[in-house]
Write a protein that holds these residues in place. Structure first.
Motif, PDB file in Angstrom:
ATOM      1  N   THR A  94      -4.040   7.076  -1.845  1.00  0.00           N
ATOM      2  CA  THR A  94      -3.658   5.712  -1.485  1.00  0.00           C
ATOM      3  C   THR A  94      -3.891   4.761  -2.657  1.00  0.00           C
ATOM      4  OG1 THR A  94      -4.225   6.114   0.833  1.00  0.00           O
ATOM      5  CG2 THR A  94      -4.057   3.816   0.131  1.00  0.00           C
ATOM      6  N   PRO A 149      -9.220   4.905   3.458  1.00  0.00           N
ATOM      7  CA  PRO A 149      -7.804   4.579   3.204  1.00  0.00           C
ATOM      8  C   PRO A 149      -7.016   4.239   4.452  1.00  0.00           C
ATOM      9  CG  PRO A 149      -8.461   6.478   1.894  1.00  0.00           C
ATOM     10  CD  PRO A 149      -9.603   6.187   2.824  1.00  0.00           C
ATOM     11  N   ASP A 150      -7.353   4.852   5.599  1.00  0.00           N
ATOM     12  CA  ASP A 150      -6.572   4.581   6.802  1.00  0.00           C
ATOM     13  C   ASP A 150      -6.715   3.141   7.252  1.00  0.00           C
ATOM     14  OD1 ASP A 150      -8.638   4.462   9.256  1.00  0.00           O
ATOM     15  OD2 ASP A 150      -9.318   5.975   7.852  1.00  0.00           O
ATOM     16  N   ARG A 194      -1.054   8.225   0.902  1.00  0.00           N
ATOM     17  CA  ARG A 194      -1.887   8.529   2.048  1.00  0.00           C
ATOM     18  C   ARG A 194      -3.159   9.224   1.577  1.00  0.00           C
ATOM     19  NH1 ARG A 194       0.953   5.535   4.244  1.00  0.00           N
ATOM     20  NH2 ARG A 194       2.056   5.706   6.256  1.00  0.00           N
ATOM     21  N   THR A 228      -3.663   1.822   5.294  1.00  0.00           N
ATOM     22  CA  THR A 228      -2.361   2.388   5.655  1.00  0.00           C
ATOM     23  C   THR A 228      -2.023   2.171   7.121  1.00  0.00           C
ATOM     24  OG1 THR A 228      -3.393   4.548   6.036  1.00  0.00           O
ATOM     25  CG2 THR A 228      -2.469   4.143   3.851  1.00  0.00           C
ATOM     26  N   HIS A 250      -7.617   1.721  -6.666  1.00  0.00           N
ATOM     27  CA  HIS A 250      -7.590   3.095  -6.172  1.00  0.00           C
ATOM     28  C   HIS A 250      -9.000   3.485  -5.730  1.00  0.00           C
ATOM     29  CE1 HIS A 250      -8.634   3.409 -10.470  1.00  0.00           C
ATOM     30  NE2 HIS A 250      -9.364   4.454 -10.105  1.00  0.00           N
ATOM     31  N   VAL A 269       0.866  -1.180   0.000  1.00  0.00           N
ATOM     32  CA  VAL A 269       0.000   0.000   0.000  1.00  0.00           C
ATOM     33  C   VAL A 269       0.896   1.221   0.000  1.00  0.00           C
ATOM     34  CG1 VAL A 269      -1.821   1.259   1.195  1.00  0.00           C
ATOM     35  CG2 VAL A 269      -1.772  -1.240   1.294  1.00  0.00           C
ATOM     36  N   THR A 270       0.674   2.123  -0.947  1.00  0.00           N
ATOM     37  CA  THR A 270       1.471   3.340  -1.038  1.00  0.00           C
ATOM     38  C   THR A 270       0.560   4.556  -0.955  1.00  0.00           C
ATOM     39  OG1 THR A 270       1.326   3.362  -3.464  1.00  0.00           O
ATOM     40  CG2 THR A 270       3.201   2.202  -2.474  1.00  0.00           C
TER      41      THR A 270
END
Length: 364
Positions: free
Chosen positions: A179, A239-240, A175, A243, A204, A172-173
């Motif tokens: 993300t 997204p969190d 933020r 990440t 995405h 995962v890249t």
């Protein structure tokens, strides 16, 4: 009566130098032995990967050694203190100091000041070196000791549960809205039964869900694989969740971990265990300051009474009891049974009082 903090300049330098040299010698011996034993256990797995050889073994040593140093530094300080004080007592140097009106606290003061320096160096070492080595080693082990992934803020091997479905991303890249999930596998389940497996090169965020790029879907019932263009997954998953899916306190610096905790707290997710790990990044290195106080019982009493060994054992028992209490409190904090600040600081404060009480009652 000598009321100064230190007994004298000569005694202070002599005590601090002797303590530091012996603690470092003990640490070097521990690291050498433990690293050799650890390498014997892992060398088979490392060399099992095609192309690995001596260079990869040395890479493992370079990544594992900082972890061993960080874990056993307080033990080394404890043993170094015991060796220093027992030797001084056996050679009647402690008696000479007390005859010169140097109190027990003044005898231990140089060791405590030196321990403060050790604690500061330990915190910086853990924060800058150990965390990076731990993260790199974890990523390398996740790849079965294959090529080490470059550390560019990439989170690897992430699992997220969306209802009955399981979503796995190799990496995962980014933020926030930027993300991107790489190497995505979705296990579509209904009522605990696997219906299909969807794989994609990347994914995405689009709206409240995630769109897969170049996806294909394997249907379990028919056994057929079909393209699945525009396939959407994980509706409502932010997204969190990806990440911050696997935040490991030992793999993040103090500031990075504090930022991750703030993001998790803003997302409404529990952060108690991470907060315990955050505070323990400070209380852990500070444990070196306790060791001279807990081992101080070995410095006093007549060596010819035959009880010097018993006093050394008592000092060692106090030190090791602290480590047991510290690990227990941290485990209770990870389980949520203790508040984070209590899990990190209660053992330190408790044994600070115990060490001071033993010293005052027996020698002052």
């Amino acid at each position: 009566m000598n009321l100064s903090f230190f007994g004298s300049r000569t005694i202070t330098i002599y005590m601090a130098r002797t303590f530091l040299v012996r603690s470092l010698a003990v640490l070097a011996a521990l690291v050498l032995v433990l690293m050799a034993l650890d390498l014997l256990g892992e060398s088979g797995d490392i060399l099992a990967h095609p192309g690995n050889g001596d260079a990869q073994l040395w890479t493992y040593v370079s990544l594992r050694t900082p972890q061993i140093v960080a874990r056993f530094l307080p033990f080394a300080v404890l043993l170094g203190t015991l060796i220093t004080l027992a030797t001084l007592n056996q050679n009647s140097e402690i008696i000479a100091m007390k005859a010169a009106s140097v109190s027990a606290h003044q005898i231990l003061a140089p060791l405590i000041i030196a321990s403060i320096g050790v604690a500061a160096i330990s915190f910086a070492f853990n924060d800058r070196i150990v965390t990076r080595a731990s993260a790199t080693l974890a990523a390398w082990q996740a790849a079965d000791y294959g090529p080490i992934p470059a550390d560019r803020g990439v989170v690897v091997n992430v699992w997220v549960r969306d209802g009955d479905d399981l979503v796995h991303a190799d990496a995962v890249t980014g933020r926030g809205s930027a993300t991107v999930l790489r190497g995505v596998t979705v296990y579509d389940r209904t009522g605990g039964l696997l219906k299909s497996i969807v794989t994609a090169v990347a994914a995405h965020q689009q709206g409240r869900g995630w769109v897969l790029d170049r996806a294909s879907r394997f249907d379990v019932a028919s056994g057929l694989v079909r393209p699945a263009p525009g396939y959407r997954i994980a509706q409502g998953v932010t997204p969190d969740r990806f990440t911050l899916a696997d935040v490991q306190p030992d793999q993040r610096s103090f500031l990075d971990l504090r930022a991750a905790i703030a993001e998790l707290h803003a997302a409404g997710r529990p952060t108690g265990p991470l907060e315990s790990g955050l505070w323990h990044k400070i209380s852990g290195p500070l444990s070196a300051i306790l060791m001279p106080l807990l081992a101080g019982v070995a410095a006093f009493g007549l060596a010819r009474s035959g009880r010097l060994f018993l006093r050394a054992v008592i000092g060692m028992a106090l030190g090791f009891t602290y480590f047991v209490a510290d690990n227990f409190a941290l485990a209770m904090g990870n389980l949520g049974a203790y508040p984070p600040w209590l899990a990190a600081w209660a053992p330190f404060l408790l044994f600070l009082l115990i060490g001071e009480a033993v010293l005052v009652r027996t020698e002052e």
